[in-house]
Structures are given as structure tokens and as C-alpha cells.
Write a protein that holds these residues in place. Structure first.
Motif, PDB file in Angstrom:
ATOM      1  N   GLY A  36       0.839  -1.202   0.000  1.00 16.63           N
ATOM      2  CA  GLY A  36       0.000   0.000   0.000  1.00 16.63           C
ATOM      3  C   GLY A  36       0.868   1.244   0.000  1.00 16.63           C
ATOM      4  O   GLY A  36       1.885   1.282   0.693  1.00 16.63           O
ATOM      5  N   GLY A  37       0.453   2.240  -0.795  1.00 17.91           N
ATOM      6  CA  GLY A  37       1.319   3.399  -1.019  1.00 17.91           C
ATOM      7  C   GLY A  37       0.810   4.707  -0.465  1.00 17.91           C
ATOM      8  O   GLY A  37       1.257   5.770  -0.909  1.00 17.91           O
ATOM      9  N   GLY A  38      -0.105   4.693   0.517  1.00 18.83           N
ATOM     10  CA  GLY A  38      -0.736   5.921   1.004  1.00 18.83           C
ATOM     11  C   GLY A  38      -0.035   6.543   2.204  1.00 18.83           C
ATOM     12  O   GLY A  38       1.100   6.196   2.547  1.00 18.83           O
ATOM     13  N   GLN A  39      -0.783   7.459   2.867  1.00 20.70           N
ATOM     14  CA  GLN A  39      -0.164   8.235   3.948  1.00 20.70           C
ATOM     15  C   GLN A  39       0.174   7.401   5.171  1.00 20.70           C
ATOM     16  O   GLN A  39       1.108   7.728   5.907  1.00 20.70           O
ATOM     17  N   LEU A  40      -0.553   6.308   5.398  1.00 22.46           N
ATOM     18  CA  LEU A  40      -0.261   5.512   6.588  1.00 22.46           C
ATOM     19  C   LEU A  40       1.099   4.818   6.435  1.00 22.46           C
ATOM     20  O   LEU A  40       1.904   4.769   7.362  1.00 22.46           O
ATOM     21  N   GLY A  41       1.353   4.308   5.230  1.00 21.05           N
ATOM     22  CA  GLY A  41       2.660   3.703   4.952  1.00 21.05           C
ATOM     23  C   GLY A  41       3.760   4.747   4.974  1.00 21.05           C
ATOM     24  O   GLY A  41       4.868   4.498   5.457  1.00 21.05           O
ATOM     25  N   ARG A  42       3.428   5.923   4.480  1.00 17.64           N
ATOM     26  CA  ARG A  42       4.410   7.018   4.459  1.00 17.64           C
ATOM     27  C   ARG A  42       4.846   7.384   5.884  1.00 17.64           C
ATOM     28  O   ARG A  42       6.038   7.509   6.171  1.00 17.64           O
ATOM     29  N   MET A  43       3.865   7.531   6.788  1.00 11.95           N
ATOM     30  CA  MET A  43       4.210   7.905   8.165  1.00 11.95           C
ATOM     31  C   MET A  43       4.876   6.749   8.911  1.00 11.95           C
ATOM     32  O   MET A  43       5.703   6.969   9.789  1.00 11.95           O
ATOM     33  N   THR A  44       4.541   5.501   8.516  1.00 15.52           N
ATOM     34  CA  THR A  44       5.232   4.338   9.102  1.00 15.52           C
ATOM     35  C   THR A  44       6.695   4.342   8.666  1.00 15.52           C
ATOM     36  O   THR A  44       7.599   4.100   9.478  1.00 15.52           O
ATOM     37  N   ALA A  45       6.932   4.634   7.390  1.00 13.73           N
ATOM     38  CA  ALA A  45       8.313   4.666   6.872  1.00 13.73           C
ATOM     39  C   ALA A  45       9.129   5.743   7.582  1.00 13.73           C
ATOM     40  O   ALA A  45      10.310   5.539   7.896  1.00 13.73           O
ATOM     41  N   THR A  50      12.711   1.199   4.422  1.00 10.53           N
ATOM     42  CA  THR A  50      11.350   0.775   4.052  1.00 10.53           C
ATOM     43  C   THR A  50      11.244   0.681   2.536  1.00 10.53           C
ATOM     44  O   THR A  50      11.770   1.528   1.806  1.00 10.53           O
ATOM     45  N   LEU A  51      10.583  -0.370   2.097  1.00  6.67           N
ATOM     46  CA  LEU A  51      10.283  -0.537   0.681  1.00  6.67           C
ATOM     47  C   LEU A  51       8.768  -0.718   0.559  1.00  6.67           C
ATOM     48  O   LEU A  51       8.185  -1.591   1.214  1.00  6.67           O
ATOM     49  N   VAL A  52       8.163   0.132  -0.248  1.00  8.32           N
ATOM     50  CA  VAL A  52       6.704   0.128  -0.386  1.00  8.32           C
ATOM     51  C   VAL A  52       6.319  -0.586  -1.679  1.00  8.32           C
ATOM     52  O   VAL A  52       7.021  -0.461  -2.688  1.00  8.32           O
ATOM     53  N   TYR A  53       5.215  -1.319  -1.642  1.00 10.15           N
ATOM     54  CA  TYR A  53       4.704  -1.992  -2.846  1.00 10.15           C
ATOM     55  C   TYR A  53       3.311  -1.464  -3.137  1.00 10.15           C
ATOM     56  O   TYR A  53       2.420  -1.515  -2.279  1.00 10.15           O
ATOM     57  N   SER A  54       3.108  -0.918  -4.329  1.00 14.57           N
ATOM     58  CA  SER A  54       1.752  -0.456  -4.687  1.00 14.57           C
ATOM     59  C   SER A  54       1.635  -0.312  -6.196  1.00 14.57           C
ATOM     60  O   SER A  54       2.637  -0.178  -6.891  1.00 14.57           O
ATOM     61  N   PRO A  55       0.410  -0.307  -6.708  1.00 11.21           N
ATOM     62  CA  PRO A  55       0.222  -0.241  -8.165  1.00 11.21           C
ATOM     63  C   PRO A  55       0.486   1.141  -8.761  1.00 11.21           C
ATOM     64  O   PRO A  55       0.819   1.241  -9.934  1.00 11.21           O
ATOM     65  N   GLU A  56       0.341   2.227  -7.969  1.00 13.90           N
ATOM     66  CA  GLU A  56       0.511   3.567  -8.551  1.00 13.90           C
ATOM     67  C   GLU A  56       1.994   3.813  -8.821  1.00 13.90           C
ATOM     68  O   GLU A  56       2.842   3.412  -8.042  1.00 13.90           O
ATOM     69  N   PHE A  57       2.273   4.552  -9.876  1.00 14.11           N
ATOM     70  CA  PHE A  57       3.680   4.847 -10.170  1.00 14.11           C
ATOM     71  C   PHE A  57       4.195   5.970  -9.279  1.00 14.11           C
ATOM     72  O   PHE A  57       5.381   6.101  -9.033  1.00 14.11           O
ATOM     73  N   ASP A  58       3.257   6.800  -8.738  1.00 11.92           N
ATOM     74  CA  ASP A  58       3.671   7.971  -7.955  1.00 11.92           C
ATOM     75  C   ASP A  58       3.186   7.879  -6.511  1.00 11.92           C
ATOM     76  O   ASP A  58       2.699   8.855  -5.946  1.00 11.92           O
ATOM     77  N   ALA A  59       3.285   6.689  -5.904  1.00 16.39           N
ATOM     78  CA  ALA A  59       2.825   6.507  -4.515  1.00 16.39           C
ATOM     79  C   ALA A  59       3.477   7.558  -3.620  1.00 16.39           C
ATOM     80  O   ALA A  59       4.684   7.781  -3.697  1.00 16.39           O
ATOM     81  N   ILE A  60       2.652   8.187  -2.741  1.00 15.45           N
ATOM     82  CA  ILE A  60       3.197   9.265  -1.902  1.00 15.45           C
ATOM     83  C   ILE A  60       4.218   8.736  -0.900  1.00 15.45           C
ATOM     84  O   ILE A  60       5.091   9.480  -0.476  1.00 15.45           O
ATOM     85  N   SER A  61       4.130   7.457  -0.536  1.00 15.93           N
ATOM     86  CA  SER A  61       5.163   6.940   0.379  1.00 15.93           C
ATOM     87  C   SER A  61       6.478   6.721  -0.365  1.00 15.93           C
ATOM     88  O   SER A  61       7.534   6.633   0.256  1.00 15.93           O
ATOM     89  N   GLY A  62       6.415   6.665  -1.713  1.00 17.93           N
ATOM     90  CA  GLY A  62       7.634   6.579  -2.519  1.00 17.93           C
ATOM     91  C   GLY A  62       8.494   7.832  -2.416  1.00 17.93           C
ATOM     92  O   GLY A  62       9.658   7.829  -2.802  1.00 17.93           O
ATOM     93  N   GLN A  63       7.916   8.913  -1.854  1.00 19.19           N
ATOM     94  CA  GLN A  63       8.695  10.145  -1.634  1.00 19.19           C
ATOM     95  C   GLN A  63       9.633  10.004  -0.435  1.00 19.19           C
ATOM     96  O   GLN A  63      10.585  10.775  -0.303  1.00 19.19           O
ATOM     97  N   VAL A  64       9.345   9.037   0.458  1.00 22.29           N
ATOM     98  CA  VAL A  64      10.167   8.905   1.672  1.00 22.29           C
ATOM     99  C   VAL A  64      10.732   7.488   1.847  1.00 22.29           C
ATOM    100  O   VAL A  64      11.373   7.203   2.853  1.00 22.29           O
ATOM    101  N   ALA A  65      10.464   6.602   0.888  1.00 22.30           N
ATOM    102  CA  ALA A  65      10.917   5.213   1.001  1.00 22.30           C
ATOM    103  C   ALA A  65      11.156   4.665  -0.407  1.00 22.30           C
ATOM    104  O   ALA A  65      10.755   5.297  -1.393  1.00 22.30           O
TER     105      ALA A  65
END
Ligand code: AMP
Length: 354
Positions: free
Chosen positions: A16-25, A35-50
């Protein structure tokens, strides 16, 4: 890893690539985890911090490549397909595992599980076919789709059997649950961590205010009587134990006019009503999740200061200058590009609010 402990320096995988994963990272990084995030979106917001792996939840090969790069896997939303979690479990421990989402993904299964675990709920009945409409007694009530509803979506208030039939039609004649309307005094939530060894810890109970089905504010301390808070905590801990989860579970509850506490909904992940813990608790809910799934001791949950969290929904997040200029406000923005109506863009926590 010995005894299932995942030490700092390891990598946490998040589905999951949303804010909850972002704040966990962000919390994981503080303790020295990657942290490595897995999600279908190419621009997941947690990808900005992980780190981010883009892939479909049904793509077993990409999931296997993701799992090979991490030491433990968790999820940040309960609608991740069960098959995805099962596929990941073949490679690495998934905490909290498949059992909690099995119940959390389906409102009827969830309510049955609450009752089996000794948690009281509103009266409810299954509305799965035409014949169920005629037998309905939980009126006035709220008709909810069993799956895929969140933030008040897929829900219709109904007072009569005729309204019920029309609402069921409107919801696409899908499998639904009819819940009797609870005339509640207020809404609260318990966020409980359960560690690898089975120890549990509950954050101070938050008082929640919803509008149009969406959480607007959480206030702690809630100002509720001690006995009510103890009962809410008891239900949350009971749920974490029944689920046998390793991780976090949030339980949303109604406090009835006579002081009773009824379970409404659970989420086996960090929860919006626990965001205040980042700024006003000894351990944040995100750090607590990291501690639980990595087998570390659970952190202290003492309230450091009274606080009120307000969600920033849609355009409200554009007022960022006002929040960063207020010394009592702590602004959190989620890095989302587009502010759509109803979309959670960030939150602000007032510490020692007036
Ligand atoms: P839910 O998606 O089930 O958490 O529902 C969203 C919000 O709708 C809740 O936080 C309540 O404010 C309201 N709600 C849901 N179910 C009921 C109910 N049975 N009785 C009264 N209000 C409800």
C-alpha cells in the motif's frame, strides 16, 4: 532471524502506497530501518520517503522480487487482497498476517467476529437477497455494503422497509449488512498494539468527531468517565487478543447514552484517529507498529500533552501558511499532488489546544 526479531538496519516492506505507509516509513527511518513500499501507482506518496516497487497486487512475480528485498512485510490498508498476503507469506513473515484482513474486509464477518470475541455491537442482519428485505427488523438503520466501503461510502440511512428496498437497489443489490441506528452519545477509538510475545498496549482513548462519514477531529484526553475509558480499552485489547495479531489494530466504538460501549469497525493497521500520537504521545502509533512487527519491546503510551488532531480534507490543506504560523499547530502534509473533495490531504495536531 532469531526469535523472529528484525533488528534496526533491516528493511520493512509495506503493501500500500498511502499516507499511513508514508508515516510508518518515517517512524521506521528514525529507528534505523529502511522501508520498501509496494503499490500499483507509479507515484505513490510513500515513494517520496521510502523505496517503491510498482506492481499489481495480483502479480506474484513482482511480489516475490519485492519480498526478496525485505525482512518483514506489513500492510497499510485492510483491502489488500488476501491472496496477495498469502503470496507474500511464502517468502517473508507478514505481520499482522492474513487473519485480521479476512475479518476487516467484510462487514458481516467483522460483526460476527466481534460478537464471537465478546464485543457488543448494534443489532444487525444480513441483506443478501430479495427475501432478506422482508425480514428486516433493524430499522431505522444504516444499510452498508459488506465490502469496499470506507469514509461513509457505500452506506445509506433507511427508516422503513420501502426505503431499505430502494437503498439496496441503489447499492447495486450487492451483499449488504443492515445495522440498527445507534443513538450514541459520542464515538471513540482504541488503538492497541500486540507484540511478538503476545504483550498488548493500548494508546489513550481518543474522542472522534465524524462529519459525512469522514473523521474530522480526534481529541485526547476525551473527558469521558474513567469506567467508559476502561471499557473501551478492554474491548480493544480483547479484540487484539482474539485476532492474535502482531501489529496494530484500531477499534472504532460508539458510547451509548447509558454509558455502554459498542464495537463498530476495526482496522488492523495505523488509524487516522491515532495521528495525534506523533506529536503528543511518548511513542507514535507508527513507531509502535514498527516495534511490534520487528519484535522489539512495545513503547510507552503516556500522553505527553492534551491534543486535538484535525484532518485537512480537500482544499483545506492549501491553508498551510496559517498552520505553520501557529505555534500550537503541528502540520503534516501527505505530499498528494491533487486536492479532490473528500480526499485526506494532511492533518494538523494542536498540542495544548485552547
Ligand atoms: P463506518 O464506515 O461503519 O465506520 O461508519 C461511518 C460513520 O457513520 C460512523 O463513524 C458513525 O458516525 C456513522 N455510523 C455508522 N454506523 C452507524 C450506526 N449503526 N448507528 C449510528 N451511526 C453510525
Amino acid at each position: 532471524m532469531r526469535d523472529g526479531i528484525i533488528p534496526p538496519g533491516s528493511t520493512i516492506g509495506i503493501l500500500g502506497g498511502g499516507q499511513l505507509g508514508r508515516m510508518t516509513a518515517m517512524a521506521a527511518a528514525r529507528l534505523g530501518y529502511r522501508t520498501l513500499v509496494y503499490s500499483p501507482e507509479f507515484d505513490a506518496i510513500s515513494g517520496q520517503v521510502a523505496g517503491h516497487v510498482q506492481g499489481a497486487y495480483e502479480d506474484d512475480d513482482t511480489l516475490a522480487r519485492f519480498a526478496a528485498q525485505v525482512d518483514v512485510i506489513t500492510y497499510e490498508f485492510e483491502n489488500v487482497p488476501e491472496a496477495t498476503v498469502v503470496a507474500c507469506e511464502k517468502h517473508k513473515p507478514v505481520r499482522p498476517g492474513v487473519r485480521p484482513i479476512h475479518f476487516a474486509q467484510h462487514r458481516l464477518r467483522e460483526k460476527e467476529f466481534f460478537r464471537k470475541s465478546g464485543l457488543g455491537t448494534a443489532d444487525y442482519q444480513s441483506i443478501a437477497c430479495e427475501a432478506d428485505l422482508g425480514k428486516a427488523t433493524a430499522l431505522p438503520g444504516i444499510l452498508k455494503t459488506c465490502t469496499e466501503g470506507y469514509d461513509g461510502k457505500g452506506q445509506v440511512r433507511v427508516a422503513t422497509k420501502a426505503e431499505l428496498a430502494a437503498a439496496w437497489d441503489r447499492l447495486g443489490r450487492r451483499e449488504c449488512i443492515l445495522e440498527a441506528l445507534v443513538d450514541f452519545d459520542c464515538e471513540v477509538s482504541a488503538i492497541v498494539a500486540r507484540g511478538l510475545g503476545g504483550q498488548t498496549r493500548c494508546f489513550p482513548i481518543g474522542l472522534n468527531d465524524h462529519r459525512d462519514g469522514i473523521l474530522r477531529t480526534t481529541t485526547v484526553p476525551s473527558g469521558l468517565p474513567k469506567a467508559t475509558l476502561a471499557e473501551a480499552e478492554r474491548l480493544g485489547v480483547q479484540l487484539a487478543r482474539s485476532l492474535e495479531l502482531v501489529g496494530l489494530v484500531a477499534l472504532e466504538m460508539f458510547v451509548t447514552k447509558d454509558g455502554g460501549v459498542l464495537a463498530n469497525e476495526m482496522a488492523p493497521r495505523p488509524h487516522n484517529s491515532g495521528h495525534w500520537t506523533i506529536d503528543a504521545c511518548a511513542t507514535s502509533q507508527f513507531e509502535q507498529l514498527v516495534r511490534a512487527i520487528c519484535g522489539l519491546p512495545l513503547g510507552a503510551v503516556d500522553l505527553l500533552a492534551p491534543s486535538r488532531m484535525e484532518n485537512l480534507i480537500g482544499e483545506e490543506a492549501n491553508d498551510w501558511l496559517r498552520y505553520v504560523s501557529d505555534p500550537t499547530a503541528r502540520l503534516h502534509r501527505y505530499g498528494k499532488a491533487k486536492a479532490r473533495p473528500g480526499r485526506k490531504m494532511g492533518h494538523v495536531t494542536y498540542v495544548n489546544p485552547t
